[in-house]
Design an enzyme around this catalytic site. Structure first.
Site, PDB file in Angstrom:
ATOM      1  CB  SER A 305     -30.723  57.931  20.824  1.00  0.00           C
ATOM      2  OG  SER A 305     -31.618  58.829  20.171  1.00  0.00           O
ATOM      3  CG  ASP A 306     -27.370  56.978  15.029  1.00  0.00           C
ATOM      4  OD1 ASP A 306     -27.891  57.938  14.417  1.00  0.00           O
ATOM      5  OD2 ASP A 306     -26.484  56.274  14.541  1.00  0.00           O
ATOM      6  CD1 TRP A 307     -32.271  61.922  13.278  1.00  0.00           C
ATOM      7  CD2 TRP A 307     -30.645  61.759  14.791  1.00  0.00           C
ATOM      8  NE1 TRP A 307     -31.936  63.198  13.692  1.00  0.00           N
ATOM      9  CE2 TRP A 307     -30.946  63.131  14.621  1.00  0.00           C
ATOM     10  CE3 TRP A 307     -29.651  61.416  15.711  1.00  0.00           C
ATOM     11  CZ2 TRP A 307     -30.296  64.140  15.321  1.00  0.00           C
ATOM     12  CZ3 TRP A 307     -29.008  62.429  16.409  1.00  0.00           C
ATOM     13  CH2 TRP A 307     -29.328  63.765  16.221  1.00  0.00           C
ATOM     14  CB  ALA A 309     -30.372  54.338  18.138  1.00  0.00           C
TER      15      ALA A 309
END
Length: 818
Positions: A305-307, A309
């Site tokens: 995941s993006d941070w 997300a």
């Protein structure tokens, strides 16, 4: 707490296991992107903006060269407890931007994930390389690889296992997007080549590449939900990128297919929602992750995941998310009092049977396979302890797990990369105007320099500031930036060159010039300078889109003021991308150089170009229009309603972004895509096209999927060649570009022509070389939404070769009968 976690997990399970029929309105908007489970091989998209569910998440097979590493990964996972498996997929606050904790009993020292796409952001004694936009502007495949390799060497030297880059999302749908500079180009073909070369370079150095942000991440505005008063209650959901199936494949997936083919270890899913529904966040969208990435493209690595997300647990896992970052505790992991959706939830889910252990095993196997493939289990450098002290993202006070740091502190990993960065910075600059040979400079002794971009920054190595009024720009802001161990400014480099020539340099800031008004009263001695150099800049950063396409800090007024007095005005821009340059035709502006974000050797790269030590060879990786309003795909920056899901961005322009749009509507532009001048001249002649395959069919042969998709799509079926001659008096590099126009049998909306080949050819005066372009099946195909395949249309293809998208020197046709 256990009861709370159980209820949270249960709600996720109910969500992911729902089997109600999916509803679409006439435009293909989905009411519930996760409610209709279809077999992988029967998923058919409606024409516009749908996101049907695709389950289960495919298991890794190791195909494409990872077979031996896969067996090691399986053996490793077989020894893990459930709690250890949960640790392997859940980030923790620690010394790096992202951290997977060690398992000492198995001699696994953990994983260190570090930003970013142009430098190790959290590090000392590391280099800051030219940005992605500069690299794309070089149009140089060898440079792209060389940069990727050198960056990878530095990351490995600091003990980082994963580079959080390169970037192809945003692709550059909108000229206003705040992170376009992190990527390479608004063209998917050029971006795809840059992704593949960069990833190959990173991983040749022994570090894992993480291609990001998958997919549709084309704006910063409302990329995350709006929360109420620092609680977990949401006022608005994040914006939804609504993309039709053909556009998804031909534009936004295209460069990521190159990344998969290059065997990228990891992909990072994006913040925004995809195709409309309330719950279709990028990191829990089963169609994009299970369907497009892991099945259609055959991706063998892991999706992180993006941070921050990740918005759910089991639902995201079943939709294809393999690693939650940053997880654990920390600024995002414990966002608004909510624990990580992974971590302990995974243990609970496996123990109560609501989460299949086989899915968790595949998550860990996907993470460990590239680890073994790149031999990161063998004598890998330890994490540099100094990084932990520099890491403001998760300082030591937030750590809840033990990290043992050893090895040399503040190790210098820069090697000889300064020379490389200097070359790369020059290669990524584009000469837009050069009247009467104004450049290169001819040893001027009276030089006047104007502009805030020329001098020293006010905050030394720190780029992430509230603003950046003073100091030269070498990078944008956010997670994609770097920390400078030193920075050569344009003013320093120009003063050094002038001193060698027995000359001098005068310098003024923007506000001094604007306040004074009359430039002639500032000049000492008050005589016409040999040259007036105006240094302009445009700031861009993560989490914000650009408000305009002009230069910053009254830059246009500065240019007009200087050019009204100085008859030899040279304008240099350090910019994130597009600037509209309304003064470009001013008769006293003799040269314009778009220098982009060149990295730490900023001033030296510029001086090399201005004085002719390096012949400019960059070409625009985007189009510069006449006006900002000429662009057709601005970010969605506001809504007029209060509905929870009302932030919707409809990609109605479909395939018409950048030059595809301007060409389709025959719109005059200031500088077209691919444009770039040189200090010499080049000719192109003798276009020859030959078939490399016989009996070319419309549909590709059905073959088992390899990384990158059906291998038949990557088969070369035609070759084109041209002769390129340096007809001038200076050694330089030409960039012949090949564009393809599909037959009239292609579906409506097909672009007039699209880039499908380029080469950088270095030539001495009078020298001629042959440039050859191989056209793959994918290059001559469109994505058919009915058959769900790449199709070569029947009829006459037009092959163009020239120096830009509108400077097409030679052309010919080939006819394909399917």
């Amino acid at each position: 707490m256990a009861a709370f976690l159980s209820s949270l997990l249960a709600s996720s399970v109910l969500l992911s296991n729902a089997v109600n029929a999916q509803n679409f309105d006439g435009n293909g908007r989905s009411d519930d992107a996760f409610s209709y489970v279809q077999p992988l091989n029967t998923t058919i998209l409606t024409e516009y903006g749908s996101s049907p569910a695709v389950y289960p998440s495919p298991n890794i097979t190791g195909v494409g060269g990872w077979e031996a590493a896969l067996q090691k990964a399986k053996a490793f996972v077989a020894q893990l407890t459930t709690e250890e498996k949960a640790d392997m997929v859940t980030g923790q606050a620690g010394p790096c931007v992202g951290n997977i904790v060690a398992i000492p009993r198995l001699n696994f020292s953990g994983l260190c994930l570090q930003d970013g796409p142009l430098a190790i952001r959290v590090a000392d004694f590391a280099s800051v390389f030219a940005a992605g936009v500069s690299t794309g502007a070089s149009w140089d495949k060898a440079l792209m690889y060389e940069r990727g390799l050198a960056m990878g060497q530095e990351f490995k030297g600091k003990g980082a296992h994963v580079v959080l880059g390169p970037v192809s999302g945003p692709l550059g749908r909108s000229a206003y997007a705040g992170r376009n500079w992190e990527g390479f180009s608004s063209d998917p073909y050029l971006s795809g080549i840059a992704m593949e070369q960069t990833i190959t370079g990173h991983q040749a150095a022994g570090v894992q590449a993480c291609a990001k942000h998958w997919v549709g991440n084309e704006q910063e505005t409302q990329r995350n939900p709006t929360y109420v008063n620092m609680t977990n209650e949401k006022t608005f959901n994040a914006v939804s990128a609504n993309i039709d199936d053909r556009t998804m494949h031909e534009l936004y997936m295209w460069p990521f297919a190159n990344a998969v083919k290059a065997k990228a270890a990891a992909f990072m899913c994006s913040y925004q929602r995809i195709n409309g529904s309330e719950i279709s966040y990028g990191c829990q969208n089963s169609k994009s992750q299970n369907g497009l990435l892991k099945t259609e493209l055959g991706f063998q690595g892991y999706v992180m995941s993006d941070w921050g997300a990740t918005h759910t647990g089991v639902a995201a896992i079943e939709a294809g998310l393999d690693m939650n970052m940053p997880g654990g505790m920390g600024p995002y992991g414990l966002q608004f009092g909510v624990p990580s959706y992974f971590g302990g939830n995974i243990t609970i889910g496996v123990n109560n049977g609501s989460l299949a252990v086989s899915r968790v095993d595949d998550m860990v196997i996907r993470i460990m396979t590239p680890y073994f493939w790149l031999n990161q289990d063998q004598n890998y450098p330890s994490i540099d302890p100094s990084g932990a002290d520099l890491n403001t993202f998760s300082p030591r006070s937030t750590w809840t797990r033990n990290f043992t740091l050893s090895g040399e502190r503040s190790r210098d990993v820069r090697s000889n990369h300064a020379e490389l960065i200097r070359r790369h910075g020059a290669a990524g600059a584009v000469l837009l105007k050069n009247v009467n040979g104004s450049l290169p400079l001819k040893a001027p002794t009276n030089i006047a320099v104007f502009g805030n971009d020329a001098g020293e920054p006010t905050q030394s190595s720190v780029l992430n500031q509230v603003d950046y009024e003073y100091g030269t720009l070498s990078s944008g802001g956010g997670s994609g930036t770097g920390q400078f161990s030193y920075l050569v400014t344009p003013l320093q480099a120009l003063q050094s060159r002038a001193q060698q020539d027995g000359g001098l340099v005068h310098y003024w800031l923007n506000n001094t010039l604007i306040a004074n008004g009359d430039i002639s009263t500032l000049l000492i001695p008050r005589s016409q300078p040999d040259v007036c150099i105006v240094m302009l800049k445009t700031w861009a950063e993560e989490a914000a889109d650009r408000a305009h396409l002009s230069v910053d800090w009254d830059g246009n007024d500065v240019v007009e003021s200087v050019a009204s007095y100085c008859t030899n005005t040279v304008v240099v821009t350090h910019s994130s991308g597009v600037n509209t340059l309304p003064w470009s035709d001013h008769p006293n502006i003799t040269a314009i150089l778009a220098a982009h974000y060149p990295g730490q050797e900023n001033g030296n790269s510029l001086a090399d170009l201005l004085y002719g030590d390096v012949n400019p060879s960059g070409h625009l990786p985007y189009t510069i229009a006449m006006n900002g309003t000429d662009y057709n795909a601005p970010p969605t920056t506001a809504i007029n309603t209060t509905g929870f899901n009302d932030w919707q961005s409809w990609f109605d322009e479909k395939l018409e972004i950048d030059y595809r749009y301007f060409d389709a509507h025959n719109i005059t532009v200031r500088y077209e895509f691919g444009f770039g001048l040189s200090y010499t001249t080049f000719n192109i002649a003798n276009l020859s096209i030959s078939a490399l395959a016989s009996n070319i069919t419309s549909y590709p042969e059905a073959q088992p999927v390899q990384p990158g998709g059906n291998p038949a799509l990557w088969d070369s079926i035609y070759a084109a060649s041209v002769s390129v001659t340096n007809s001038g008096k200076v050694t330089g590099a030409a960039v012949p570009q090949l564009y393809v126009g599909l037959p009239s049998s292609a579906p409506a909306g097909t672009p007039v022509r699209q880039l499908r080949g380029f080469e950088k050819v270095y030539l001495a005066p009078g020298e001629t070389q042959t440039a050859t372009f191989e056209l793959m099946r994918r290059d001559l195909s469109y994505w058919d939404i009915i058959s769900q395949q790449w199709v070569i249309p029947e009829g006459k293809f037009t092959i163009y070769v020239g120096f830009s998208s509108r400077d097409l020197v030679v052309q010919d046709t080939v006819t394909v009968v399917g």
